[in-house]
Design a protein around this motif. Structure first.
Motif, PDB file in Angstrom:
ATOM      1  N   GLN A 256       0.828  -1.217   0.000  1.00 49.73           N
ATOM      2  CA  GLN A 256       0.000   0.000   0.000  1.00 49.73           C
ATOM      3  C   GLN A 256       0.862   1.267   0.000  1.00 49.73           C
ATOM      4  OE1 GLN A 256      -2.327   0.290   3.584  1.00 49.73           O
ATOM      5  NE2 GLN A 256      -0.623  -0.180   4.936  1.00 49.73           N
ATOM      6  N   TYR A 257       2.128   1.089  -0.336  1.00 50.49           N
ATOM      7  CA  TYR A 257       3.078   2.214  -0.220  1.00 50.49           C
ATOM      8  C   TYR A 257       2.676   3.384  -1.109  1.00 50.49           C
ATOM      9  CZ  TYR A 257       7.501   4.776  -0.125  1.00 50.49           C
ATOM     10  OH  TYR A 257       8.460   5.752   0.012  1.00 50.49           O
ATOM     11  N   ASP A 258       2.368   3.102  -2.370  1.00 50.15           N
ATOM     12  CA  ASP A 258       2.098   4.175  -3.326  1.00 50.15           C
ATOM     13  C   ASP A 258       0.910   5.024  -2.868  1.00 50.15           C
ATOM     14  OD1 ASP A 258       2.683   5.560  -5.606  1.00 50.15           O
ATOM     15  OD2 ASP A 258       1.286   4.423  -6.850  1.00 50.15           O
ATOM     16  N   ASP A 259      -0.086   4.341  -2.395  1.00 52.00           N
ATOM     17  CA  ASP A 259      -1.333   4.982  -2.009  1.00 52.00           C
ATOM     18  C   ASP A 259      -1.236   5.730  -0.675  1.00 52.00           C
ATOM     19  OD1 ASP A 259      -3.819   5.228  -2.944  1.00 52.00           O
ATOM     20  OD2 ASP A 259      -4.674   3.584  -1.725  1.00 52.00           O
ATOM     21  N   LYS A 260      -0.559   5.113   0.284  1.00 55.17           N
ATOM     22  CA  LYS A 260      -0.678   5.577   1.676  1.00 55.17           C
ATOM     23  C   LYS A 260       0.554   6.261   2.244  1.00 55.17           C
ATOM     24  CE  LYS A 260      -4.718   3.448   2.906  1.00 55.17           C
ATOM     25  NZ  LYS A 260      -4.946   2.050   3.144  1.00 55.17           N
ATOM     26  N   ARG A 261       1.657   6.288   1.495  1.00 54.89           N
ATOM     27  CA  ARG A 261       2.894   6.749   2.137  1.00 54.89           C
ATOM     28  C   ARG A 261       2.833   8.202   2.588  1.00 54.89           C
ATOM     29  NH1 ARG A 261       6.834   9.249  -1.187  1.00 54.89           N
ATOM     30  NH2 ARG A 261       5.924   9.769  -3.200  1.00 54.89           N
ATOM     31  N   PRO A 264       0.295  10.490   7.286  1.00 52.23           N
ATOM     32  CA  PRO A 264       0.956  10.203   8.569  1.00 52.23           C
ATOM     33  C   PRO A 264       0.215   9.135   9.377  1.00 52.23           C
ATOM     34  CG  PRO A 264       0.940  12.556   8.168  1.00 52.23           C
ATOM     35  CD  PRO A 264       0.108  11.932   7.078  1.00 52.23           C
ATOM     36  N   ASP A 265      -1.121   9.124   9.327  1.00 56.47           N
ATOM     37  CA  ASP A 265      -1.856   8.136  10.129  1.00 56.47           C
ATOM     38  C   ASP A 265      -1.625   6.702   9.662  1.00 56.47           C
ATOM     39  OD1 ASP A 265      -2.813  10.065  11.725  1.00 56.47           O
ATOM     40  OD2 ASP A 265      -4.893  10.022  11.019  1.00 56.47           O
ATOM     41  N   ALA A 266      -1.308   6.533   8.387  1.00 54.74           N
ATOM     42  CA  ALA A 266      -1.187   5.169   7.846  1.00 54.74           C
ATOM     43  C   ALA A 266       0.128   4.505   8.229  1.00 54.74           C
ATOM     44  CB  ALA A 266      -1.330   5.205   6.326  1.00 54.74           C
ATOM     45  N   LYS A 267       1.140   5.282   8.560  1.00 57.71           N
ATOM     46  CA  LYS A 267       2.486   4.748   8.914  1.00 57.71           C
ATOM     47  C   LYS A 267       2.944   3.706   7.888  1.00 57.71           C
ATOM     48  CE  LYS A 267       1.867   5.334  13.906  1.00 57.71           C
ATOM     49  NZ  LYS A 267       0.431   5.252  14.147  1.00 57.71           N
ATOM     50  N   ALA A 268       2.779   4.043   6.611  1.00 56.09           N
ATOM     51  CA  ALA A 268       3.027   3.045   5.564  1.00 56.09           C
ATOM     52  C   ALA A 268       4.437   3.065   4.984  1.00 56.09           C
ATOM     53  CB  ALA A 268       2.014   3.241   4.429  1.00 56.09           C
ATOM     54  N   GLY A 396      12.827  11.794  17.235  1.00 56.09           N
ATOM     55  CA  GLY A 396      13.982  11.673  16.327  1.00 56.09           C
ATOM     56  C   GLY A 396      13.605  11.382  14.885  1.00 56.09           C
ATOM     57  N   VAL A 397      12.313  11.343  14.585  1.00 54.00           N
ATOM     58  CA  VAL A 397      11.901  11.165  13.184  1.00 54.00           C
ATOM     59  C   VAL A 397      10.784  12.158  12.861  1.00 54.00           C
ATOM     60  CG1 VAL A 397      12.495   8.703  13.066  1.00 54.00           C
ATOM     61  CG2 VAL A 397      10.214   9.355  13.744  1.00 54.00           C
ATOM     62  N   MET A 398      10.566  12.382  11.549  1.00 53.31           N
ATOM     63  CA  MET A 398       9.421  13.181  11.122  1.00 53.31           C
ATOM     64  C   MET A 398       8.916  12.585   9.818  1.00 53.31           C
ATOM     65  SD  MET A 398       9.029  17.163   9.960  1.00 53.31           S
ATOM     66  CE  MET A 398       9.943  17.918  11.267  1.00 53.31           C
ATOM     67  N   HIS A 399       7.607  12.514   9.700  1.00 49.65           N
ATOM     68  CA  HIS A 399       7.014  11.939   8.500  1.00 49.65           C
ATOM     69  C   HIS A 399       7.430  12.729   7.250  1.00 49.65           C
ATOM     70  CE1 HIS A 399       3.945  11.076   5.513  1.00 49.65           C
ATOM     71  NE2 HIS A 399       3.860   9.908   6.118  1.00 49.65           N
ATOM     72  N   ASN A 400       7.690  12.017   6.143  1.00 53.72           N
ATOM     73  CA  ASN A 400       8.234  12.666   4.953  1.00 53.72           C
ATOM     74  C   ASN A 400       7.377  13.812   4.429  1.00 53.72           C
ATOM     75  OD1 ASN A 400       9.938  13.035   2.585  1.00 53.72           O
ATOM     76  ND2 ASN A 400       8.234  12.105   1.465  1.00 53.72           N
ATOM     77  N   TYR A 401       6.073  13.607   4.330  1.00 52.83           N
ATOM     78  CA  TYR A 401       5.223  14.666   3.751  1.00 52.83           C
ATOM     79  C   TYR A 401       5.266  15.915   4.646  1.00 52.83           C
ATOM     80  CZ  TYR A 401       1.513  16.846   1.103  1.00 52.83           C
ATOM     81  OH  TYR A 401       0.811  17.714   0.292  1.00 52.83           O
ATOM     82  N   LEU A 402       5.241  15.662   5.945  1.00 50.45           N
ATOM     83  CA  LEU A 402       5.260  16.800   6.870  1.00 50.45           C
ATOM     84  C   LEU A 402       6.626  17.481   6.891  1.00 50.45           C
ATOM     85  CD1 LEU A 402       3.124  15.321   9.744  1.00 50.45           C
ATOM     86  CD2 LEU A 402       2.406  16.814   7.869  1.00 50.45           C
ATOM     87  N   LYS A 474      -6.257  18.770   4.069  1.00 49.26           N
ATOM     88  CA  LYS A 474      -7.252  18.164   3.159  1.00 49.26           C
ATOM     89  C   LYS A 474      -6.685  16.946   2.444  1.00 49.26           C
ATOM     90  CE  LYS A 474      -9.587  22.488   2.280  1.00 49.26           C
ATOM     91  NZ  LYS A 474      -9.043  23.702   1.705  1.00 49.26           N
ATOM     92  N   LYS A 475      -5.400  17.001   2.170  1.00 52.63           N
ATOM     93  CA  LYS A 475      -4.807  15.982   1.309  1.00 52.63           C
ATOM     94  C   LYS A 475      -4.450  14.686   2.047  1.00 52.63           C
ATOM     95  CE  LYS A 475      -1.266  15.566  -2.131  1.00 52.63           C
ATOM     96  NZ  LYS A 475      -0.117  16.065  -2.792  1.00 52.63           N
ATOM     97  N   VAL A 476      -3.965  14.793   3.269  1.00 54.25           N
ATOM     98  CA  VAL A 476      -3.486  13.572   3.939  1.00 54.25           C
ATOM     99  C   VAL A 476      -4.218  13.320   5.255  1.00 54.25           C
ATOM    100  CG1 VAL A 476      -1.180  13.827   2.905  1.00 54.25           C
ATOM    101  CG2 VAL A 476      -1.586  14.739   5.191  1.00 54.25           C
ATOM    102  N   LYS A 477      -4.189  12.065   5.697  1.00 51.97           N
ATOM    103  CA  LYS A 477      -4.897  11.703   6.934  1.00 51.97           C
ATOM    104  C   LYS A 477      -3.997  11.952   8.144  1.00 51.97           C
ATOM    105  CE  LYS A 477      -8.142   8.465   4.951  1.00 51.97           C
ATOM    106  NZ  LYS A 477      -7.668   8.523   3.555  1.00 51.97           N
ATOM    107  N   LEU A 478      -4.500  12.783   9.070  1.00 56.75           N
ATOM    108  CA  LEU A 478      -3.665  13.312  10.149  1.00 56.75           C
ATOM    109  C   LEU A 478      -4.261  13.199  11.537  1.00 56.75           C
ATOM    110  CD1 LEU A 478      -2.749  16.861   8.802  1.00 56.75           C
ATOM    111  CD2 LEU A 478      -1.092  15.197   9.565  1.00 56.75           C
TER     112      LEU A 478
END
Ligand SMILES: Cc1cc2nc3c(=O)[nH]c(=O)nc-3n(C[C@H](O)[C@H](O)[C@H](O)COP(=O)(O)OP(=O)(O)OC[C@H]3O[C@@H](n4cnc5c(N)ncnc54)[C@H](O)[C@@H]3O)c2cc1C
Length: 492
Positions: A256-261, A264-268, A396-402, A474-478
C-alpha cells in the motif's frame, strides 16, 4: 570494459603499500556493518593479496557537531552488536569511545603507522567527507575509500545531477549492471589470514577499547560531554532492528506504499532511514528484498529503461516501483549531487533561477517571524507544524510529507532565506536520527528549489514551490497524528 564496481573506488593518495606493515586497516566510519559492504569486501581482498591480517577499527568521538544522547545511544547500540559479531567470528575488531574531547586525538594515525594499507568508507558529506580529505596526505600508506552507499556507484556520474529526472536516466542505464554485481553478503567469510592482531599495551592504555563501556550504554552516555538535552529515541540502532523493520515493511506496508505513504496516520513507509544513515543496513539488500516481492512471472528482463520517467521502468507492482524510486533515485541523487559539490550545504549552491527569485523577494513582508527557540519548542501558530516539530524533537523522526511542509513554513516564517536555511539544518541535524546525511541536504535544499522547477510566483516564495497546512490537512490523513503530537499534551 571496466567492471561497474571499479567506479566505487577512490584512491586518495599515491603512496605504496608498506610491506613491513602489520595489518590491512579498515576504518569503519559509515558502513557500520559486516554484511553487504563493498569497502569491507575490498579490505578483505587486500588482506588476502598481501597476506596481512585485517584490523577493523570503529570509533565514536564526543566533539562532532550535534553529538547527543540520542545519536550516541543509537550508534553505540550498533557498536555493541558489531563487537559481539566480531567476537563470534574471531575478527580483529577494535572499537573506541572517546571519553572527553580530544582524548582520541592521534589514535587513527597510531593505527595507520603500523598498517600496510588503509581502506575506509566513501561518503560525500559531513565530518566523514572532511576526514577522508584530510587523512590521505598525512599517512604513509595507500588510503583508499570505497563507496558502499547505494546501487549506482558515485564514480559513474561526471557532474552533479540537477534533477531527479536526470539522475533517474543514469540510474536506468546502469541499474541492471550494478544490481547484478552486488556486494558479498558476508565478506569476512573470505578472509584467508586468521592471525590475531595485538595492539601495543601503551596504545591500549592511552586509547582503551570501548568493550566495557558498551555493556552499559545508558550509564556511559550519561558521563560523556555531549548534549544531554536530546534524549535517546525509542528505537534500537542495531542491524537486527533494521532487518526487523524491513521484514515488517514488506509484510504489511509495501503493498500500500504508493497509495498511503503520504498519510501520517497510515504509517506506511519503511522507517528505515536512521539505519540506512548509520550504515546498519545496505541499500542493496533493501532493493533485493523488495524486488523478491514482485508478482510471480516478474524477473530482471521485465525491466525496461524509460527515459528517466518515474514509472514503467521496474514494471511489476506499482507500489514497488514507487518505493524503489524513493530508495534509489531520490536517495542517491543527493549522494551524487554532494559528491560533485563541496558546497552542497551552502545557499550559493542553489540553481540560478532560485538565486534570482529569492533576491527579488528577499524584502517581502513576512506576517509571522519566529526565533530558533520558538521553532525548536513547537511554538508557532500552526497546529500541524508544531506537531511535526514535536514528533522530530521527541522521537527523532518526522514523516516525509510533513518534513516538506515543515521546511516550506520555516522559509515563510523567518526574516530571510539564509536564516531559514540555518534553522532547518540546525533542527534537522540536531534532532533527526537520520540527519547529517546527504539526504538531509537534499531534503532541506529541495525546499529551496534544488532538484525542483520554478512554480507560479507568489510573495516570499517567489517561484519556489509553495505548500500550506490547509491543503495538507485536506490531502493527507492526520487525525491520529495530531492526537498524538498536537499541543504536546501526550508528551509533557
Ligand atoms: C526538509 C526535509 C529534510 C529531510 N531530511 C532528511 C534526513 O535528514 N535524512 C534522510 O534520510 N532523509 C531526509 N529527508 C528525506 C525523507 O523525508 C526521508 O528520507 C524519509 O522520510 C525517511 O523515511 P522512511 O525511511 O520511512 O522512507 P521510505 O518512504 O520508507 O523510503 C525508503 C528510503 O528511501 C529514501 N527516501 C525516501 N524519501 C526520500 C526523499 N524524499 N528524499 C531522499 N530520500 C528519500 C530514504 O533513504 C528512505 O529511508 C528530508 C526531507 C525533507 C523535505
Amino acid at each position: 570494459m571496466k567492471n561497474i564496481n571499479s567506479y566505487r573506488k577512490f584512491k586518495r593518495n599515491d603512496k605504496e603499500v608498506n610491506p613491513e606493515g602489520e595489518y590491512i586497516l579498515y576504518w569503519m566510519q559509515v558502513n557500520r556493518r559486516f554484511q553487504y559492504n563493498y569497502a569491507l569486501e575490498y579490505a578483505v581482498a587486500l588482506s588476502n593479496k598481501y597476506e596481512k591480517p585485517l584490523l577493523i577499527y570503529e570509533g565514536l568521538n564526543v566533539d562532532y557537531p550535534w553529538a547527543s544522547d540520542r545519536l550516541h545511544t543509537f550508534i553505540m547500540q550498533g557498536m555493541k552488536e558489531n563487537l559481539d559479531y566480531a567476537r563470534q567470528h574471531n575478527l580483529n575488531y577494535y572499537s573506541y569511545l572517546e571519553p572527553e574531547p580530544k582524548a582520541g586525538n592521534g589514535l587513527f594515525y597510531k593505527l595507520a603507522d603500523h598498517a600496510a594499507a588503509i581502506v575506509s568508507d566513501e561518503y560525500p558529506v559531513f565530518i566523514i567527507r572532511t576526514h577522508n580529505e584530510k587523512v590521505a596526505d598525512k599517512v604513509d600508506v595507500p588510503y583508499v575509500t570505497i563507496d558502499s552507499n547505494g546501487i549506482i556507484p558515485l564514480g559513474i556520474t561526471d557532474k552533479d545531477p540537477y534533477s531527479a529526472y536526470l539522475f533517474r536516466k543514469v540510474m536506468q542505464e546502469h541499474f541492471l549492471e550494478a544490481y547484478t554485481h552486488p556486494p558479498r553478503q558476508n565478506p569476512v567469510d573470505d578472509l584467508e589470514i586468521q592471525e590475531n592482531v595485538e595492539l601495543p599495551d601503551a596504545f591500549l592504555k592511552k586509547y582503551p577499547p570501548a568493550d566495557e563501556k558498551l555493556e552499559n550504554i545508558e550509564q556511559t552516555v550519561s558521563e560523556l560531554a555531549i548534549d544531554h538535552s536530546v534524549k535517546p529515541a525509542d528505537s534500537d540502532g542495531t542491524r537486527q532492528a533494521a532487518l526487523g523493520k524491513l521484514g515488517h515493511f514488506v509484510a504489511h506496508n509495501l503493498h500500500q506504499y504508493d497509495d498511503k505513504r503520504n498519510d501520517p496516520d497510515a504509517k506506511a513507509s519503511s522507517g528505515l532511514s536512521p539505519w540506512l544513515h548509520f550504515g546498519k543496513i545496505s541499500e542493496y539488500e533493501i532493493v533485493k528484498t523488495v524486488l523478491d516481492h514482485q508478482p510471480e512471472g516478474w524477473d530482471l528482463d521485465s525491466i525496461t529503461p524509460n527515459n528517466g520517467k518515474n514509472s514503467g521502468f521496474f514494471n511489476g507492482d506499482p507500489n514497488i516501483e514507487s518505493f524503489l524510486d524513493e530508495v534509489i533515485t531520490w536517495r542517491e541523487v543527493g549522494f551524487h549531487y554532494a559528491h560533485h559539490r563541496p558546497d552542497y550545504d551552502q545557499f550559493e549552491s542553489l540553481p540560478n533561477w532560485v538565486k534570482k527569485t529569492t533576491s527579488k523577494h528577499e524584502g517581502d513582508e513576512r506576517e509571522w517571524i519566529y526565533s530558533l527557540e520558538e521553532f525548536e519548542q513547537s511554538q508557532t501558530h500552526d497546529e500541524i507544524w508544531n506537531a511535526a516539530q514535536t514528533e522530530l524533537r521527541e522521537t527523532g523522526v518526522m514523516h516525509n510529507y510533513l518534513r516538506m511542509l515543515w521546511g516550506k513554513k520555516i522559509i515563510e516564517w523567518t526574516p530571510d532565506y539564509r536564516t531559514a536555511l540555518d534553522y532547518m539544518i540546525e533542527l534537522n541535524n540536531k534532532y533527526a536520527l537520520d540527519g547529517r546525511d546527504p539526504n538531509s541536504y537534499s531534503g532541506i535544499f529541495w525546499c529551496f528549489g534544488r532538484f525542483d522547477r520554478a512554480w507560479q510566483e507568489r510573495p516570499i516564495f517567489g517561484k519556489l514551490r509553495y505548500m500550506t497546512s490547509d491543503s495538507t490537512r485536506k490531502k493527507v490523513k492526520l487525525k491520529q497524528y495530531l492526537d498524538k503530537f498536537g499541543n504536546q499534551k501526550s508528551l509533557l
